[in-house]
Design a protein around this motif. Structure first.
Motif, PDB file in Angstrom:
ATOM      1  N   UNK A  74       0.924  -1.233  -0.043  1.00 29.32           N
ATOM      2  CA  UNK A  74       0.048  -0.044  -0.003  1.00 29.32           C
ATOM      3  C   UNK A  74       0.809   1.379   0.044  1.00 29.32           C
ATOM      4  N   UNK A  75       1.818   1.386   0.871  1.00 27.41           N
ATOM      5  CA  UNK A  75       2.599   2.462   0.691  1.00 27.41           C
ATOM      6  C   UNK A  75       3.962   1.860   1.674  1.00 27.41           C
ATOM      7  N   UNK A  76       5.227   2.421   1.305  1.00 25.50           N
ATOM      8  CA  UNK A  76       6.495   2.197   2.093  1.00 25.50           C
ATOM      9  C   UNK A  76       7.495   3.275   1.752  1.00 25.50           C
ATOM     10  N   UNK A  77       8.678   3.251   2.342  1.00 26.62           N
ATOM     11  CA  UNK A  77       9.842   3.917   2.461  1.00 26.62           C
ATOM     12  C   UNK A  77      10.479   3.716   1.125  1.00 26.62           C
ATOM     13  N   UNK A  78      10.767   4.643   0.417  1.00 29.88           N
ATOM     14  CA  UNK A  78      11.507   4.267  -0.932  1.00 29.88           C
ATOM     15  C   UNK A  78      12.979   4.381  -0.910  1.00 29.88           C
ATOM     16  N   UNK A  79      13.797   3.508  -1.402  1.00 32.72           N
ATOM     17  CA  UNK A  79      15.132   3.561  -1.275  1.00 32.72           C
ATOM     18  C   UNK A  79      15.310   3.641  -2.994  1.00 32.72           C
ATOM     19  N   UNK A 113       5.632  -0.528   4.438  1.00 30.46           N
ATOM     20  CA  UNK A 113       5.097  -0.041   5.771  1.00 30.46           C
ATOM     21  C   UNK A 113       3.820  -0.399   6.122  1.00 30.46           C
ATOM     22  N   UNK A 114       2.960  -0.703   4.753  1.00 29.49           N
ATOM     23  CA  UNK A 114       1.671  -0.841   4.886  1.00 29.49           C
ATOM     24  C   UNK A 114       1.509  -2.076   3.583  1.00 29.49           C
ATOM     25  N   UNK A 115       0.804  -3.273   4.288  1.00 30.35           N
ATOM     26  CA  UNK A 115       0.466  -4.116   3.288  1.00 30.35           C
ATOM     27  C   UNK A 115      -0.952  -4.589   2.985  1.00 30.35           C
ATOM     28  N   UNK A 116      -1.433  -5.155   2.194  1.00 29.19           N
ATOM     29  CA  UNK A 116      -2.743  -5.392   2.065  1.00 29.19           C
ATOM     30  C   UNK A 116      -3.077  -6.528   3.126  1.00 29.19           C
ATOM     31  N   UNK A 117      -2.125  -7.549   3.428  1.00 29.49           N
ATOM     32  CA  UNK A 117      -2.389  -8.586   4.317  1.00 29.49           C
ATOM     33  C   UNK A 117      -2.813  -7.737   5.662  1.00 29.49           C
ATOM     34  N   UNK A 118      -2.028  -6.864   6.083  1.00 31.30           N
ATOM     35  CA  UNK A 118      -2.481  -6.400   7.674  1.00 31.30           C
ATOM     36  C   UNK A 118      -3.696  -5.690   7.635  1.00 31.30           C
ATOM     37  N   UNK A 119      -4.300  -5.224   6.602  1.00 28.10           N
ATOM     38  CA  UNK A 119      -5.674  -4.818   6.463  1.00 28.10           C
ATOM     39  C   UNK A 119      -6.754  -5.913   6.745  1.00 28.10           C
ATOM     40  N   UNK A 120      -6.629  -7.054   6.412  1.00 31.48           N
ATOM     41  CA  UNK A 120      -7.317  -8.329   6.880  1.00 31.48           C
ATOM     42  C   UNK A 120      -6.914  -8.485   8.356  1.00 31.48           C
ATOM     43  N   UNK A 121      -5.716  -8.353   8.577  1.00 35.83           N
ATOM     44  CA  UNK A 121      -5.442  -8.794   9.999  1.00 35.83           C
ATOM     45  C   UNK A 121      -6.240  -7.833  11.064  1.00 35.83           C
ATOM     46  N   UNK A 122      -6.269  -6.549  10.565  1.00 34.50           N
ATOM     47  CA  UNK A 122      -6.976  -5.473  11.442  1.00 34.50           C
ATOM     48  C   UNK A 122      -8.312  -5.652  11.365  1.00 34.50           C
TER      49      UNK A 122
END
Length: 704
Positions: A293-298, A568-577
């Motif tokens: 979903x979003x993360x820190x870019x290098x 930092x945010x992934x789709x899987x975490x949204x299911x867990x939330x």
């Protein structure tokens, strides 16, 4: 909100901004008319917004941030060369250690870094509306990003320290009498920022990653994902109706579930059919990763300063801006990237003598030597080994999985892709080195036994015969003894416990510790080659491979850092939330968990759960899915399970942990800088500070 705040880092009062990230690194602080002129241009305001993101590279993907978010939990032990052992042993103090890298929680530097980051966001929110060089849509998008990043930084601070000073305007003077704002109030402010961010993103039509203002920048569903996480934190830590303002009387679990469902349904993210593809370096970019979903870019060029964090506001006696601790910067200020590829790797690349010639017949001590060839001791053939071993990373021995985590992954091995996508249970030798290891003369000449142990290999690393195998058995069991006998002369085998080379001292998760020297219970070889710390469990262990740099580059085979973005945010975490919210509100958490598990199932298997779901079911699933992703300590804290699960699963931490450890200490440098220090502190109930007016002045958290 008042303009002044006491932050011990500041040597003088100024308003800071930058035209670009590089301007931060060149220490060009914009003040007064300079700032007004710079931020009136399109490039100047763009640079200021970019600078809001620069500080995030000091936490996500960095060693010190990983320590504060994963150490002292149920999923990892510290390894031999860990630099933050006090976090896991819970003997940390408020002492500010500044540049110390032997054992440093870096709390003083993170207090400084996060408040610097907030100040840059506050500058952006001040100057963006005044800029006439950009249109209204771009203004809305930039404002949304600044609100999002400010909310993100404050969410990390309140989760670590609890009540903290809260400020919404640029620093213009030093306040030596700051006020610690109650957690519920800080969280209400954070959610207000996120609501502003969501409204502005919608107005600017920045609803997808593709419409973000730049690569790695936030957009609508990044803010919605953070909102879901913050709402869940507030609900589970303080209570479902704990906030004020626009959230007064509202059920925070229901709101968190709604936000998570919105991300699931409308963000455009989706699961890969193969879990390992989520972590393939080919998919590392958060803008193109299907699940991110979003993360820190290098950026890909590790030699650029664009991947570096800004210098500190704090100056030395000569007026030069100082550097943050190297546990935060990793490679200083001339090059940069993520250090996650180093954090979960064992000492596979130093054979400790048992593989022959200090391991060099099979492995190279450090993949940065002048040559990447190893001579086969039997055939005298020179074998180019770099493409085989470079993807394994360098053996820093910082973190190893707890017995609980290894058992959890093993229990799901037959049906769940996350076992194979997460755990590195063996290291292979390069082709051409058959028979080269003097203590294992048959290595490379015989197939591995049992073959089923590696039935899914070949998708992640180059194929080759096994040199080291970590076996999820008691080596003293009948099956373990049989495997030990088979491995003789073929490869090194290390069991959970028991056998010649145990990883842990016990098969009991409450008592298991990493072995610090591999002392054979029965020396089948009649020598002492196993009596070495280098193949004890704290040096030699199954690794976590989802952060490895699984590529070989001829010009850069060492991989001491990586350009892998930090998700930092992934789709899987949204299911867990969503599942956790359903558990709290009486919904069908089991169905939601099984939707996630269906996505992670090995083809043709039933990976579903059955029975009653409780908070430990949720935490087990979060460990399977999110281990190492800089969330675990916060998960155990907010669910009030930190003490229980650490005592149950982490013998390195269980002896010292107590209720005070639900909060981190305020750095002593901050305490020494205030004039309103107070010895009156709040009490705790179920971990939570009972904040009252009796806790006046600026006080240290209890017990420190």
């Amino acid at each position: 909100m008042k303009k002044t705040i006491s932050i011990f880092l500041a040597a003088s009062a100024f308003t800071l901004g930058a035209t670009s990230c590089s301007d931060f690194l060149e220490e060009e602080n914009k003040v007064g008319q300079t700032a007004d002129l710079t931020y009136s241009t399109a490039s100047g305001i763009e640079g200021l917004v970019n600078s809001c993101y620069a500080f995030s590279r000091g936490w996500w993907g960095k060693e010190a941030g990983l320590g504060l978010s994963e150490m002292g939990t149920d999923v990892f032990y510290y390894g031999y060369d860990n630099k933050q052992k006090s976090l896991n042993a819970y003997n940390l103090t408020a002492r500010s250690l500044d540049g110390n890298t032997a054992d440093d929680a870096c709390l003083d530097h993170y207090w400084e870094l996060f408040y610097c980051a907030v100040d840059v966001c506050n500058n952006a929110l001040l100057y963006i509306p005044e800029n006439t060089a950009i249109d209204e849509s771009k203004k809305n998008a930039y404002m949304a990003e600044a609100y999002f990043m400010r909310a993100l930084y404050y969410s990390q601070m309140v989760a670590m320290w609890g009540p903290i000073p809260y400020n919404t305007e640029p620093i213009s003077a030093i306040d030596t009498a700051p006020v610690r704002v109650p957690e519920a109030e800080v969280l209400t402010h954070i959610l207000a920022d996120l609501d502003q961010s969501l409204q502005l993103f919608k107005a600017a039509d920045v609803m997808t990653k593709a419409k973000a203002t730049a690569e790695g920048h936030a957009y609508y569903y990044a803010a919605q994902a953070l909102k879901a996480r913050v709402l869940l934190f507030a609900a589970s830590w303080l209570g479902p109706q704990s906030l004020s303002g626009d959230y007064s009387g509202k059920n925070l679990y229901q709101l968190a579930q709604t936000a998570a469902e919105d991300v699931i349904a409308h963000s455009g993210t989706s699961f890969y059919s193969r879990y390992a593809d989520t972590w393939s370096l080919a998919n590392e970019n958060v803008n193109t990763n299907k699940e991110a979903i979003w993360g820190v870019h290098y950026v890909d060029n590790l030699k650029t300063t664009e991947n570096c964090i800004p210098y500190r506001y704090k100056t030395n006696s000569s007026g030069t801006y100082q550097s943050y601790n190297s546990l935060i910067t990793r490679t200083g200020y001339t090059r940069g990237g993520s250090a996650m590829n180093l954090m979960f790797v064992s000492m596979w690349n130093n054979g400790a003598g048992d593989l022959g010639g200090n391991g060099k017949q099979v492995f190279v001590r450090a993949l940065g030597e002048s040559t990447y060839y190893v001579t086969n001791t039997k055939s005298n053939e020179k074998v180019f080994i770099a493409p085989y071993y470079s993807p394994y990373g360098r053996g820093f021995t910082r973190y190893l999985p707890s017995l609980y985590l290894w058992n959890l992954l093993e229990a799901n091995r037959k049906t769940d892709q996350r076992y194979e996508g997460t755990l590195l249970t063996h290291y292979n030798m390069a082709h051409g080195l058959a028979g080269s290891a003097k203590n294992y003369p048959d290595m490379g000449q015989f197939s591995v036994e049992p073959a089923t142990a590696f039935e899914q290999d070949g998708n992640y690393f180059n194929a080759g015969d096994t040199a080291i195998y970590f076996c999820a058995l008691d080596g003293n069991s009948a099956e373990g003894k049989a495997k030990q006998a088979w491995a003789k002369n073929r490869y090194r085998i290390q069991f959970m416990a028991g056998g010649d080379i145990p990883v842990y001292t016990s098969m009991d998760p409450a008592k298991a510790l990493p072995t610090e020297a591999a002392k054979a219970s029965s020396d089948v070889y009649g020598d002492s080659r196993y009596n070495t710390y280098k193949i004890g469990g704290w040096c030699s262990f199954p690794g976590i491979k989802k952060f490895l740099d699984d590529t070989f580059e001829a010009d850069y085979p060492t991989h001491d850092i990586t350009h892998r973005d930090a998700i930092v945010f992934r789709l899987a975490e949204m299911y867990l939330i969503k599942a956790e919210c359903e558990l709290a509100s009486g919904g069908n958490a089991l169905t939601t968990l099984n939707q996630l598990r269906a996505a992670r199932a090995i083809a043709g298997t039933d990976n579903s759960l059955s029975g009653t779901v409780d908070i430990h079911t949720i935490l087990d699933e979060r460990a399977l899915e999110l281990c190492g992703e800089q969330q675990r300590w916060f998960d155990l804290k907010r669910t009030h399970t930190l003490l229980d699960r650490v005592k149950k699963y982490n013998a390195q931490a269980s002896a010292n942990i107590q209720e005070i450890h639900y909060y981190r200490p305020i750095p002593e440098a901050q305490m020494e800088s205030v004039t309103n220090a107070s010895s009156t502190v709040p009490s705790q109930s179920n971990g939570v500070l009972q904040y009252t007016t009796t806790a006046e002045g600026f006080w240290q958290n209890p017990g420190y």
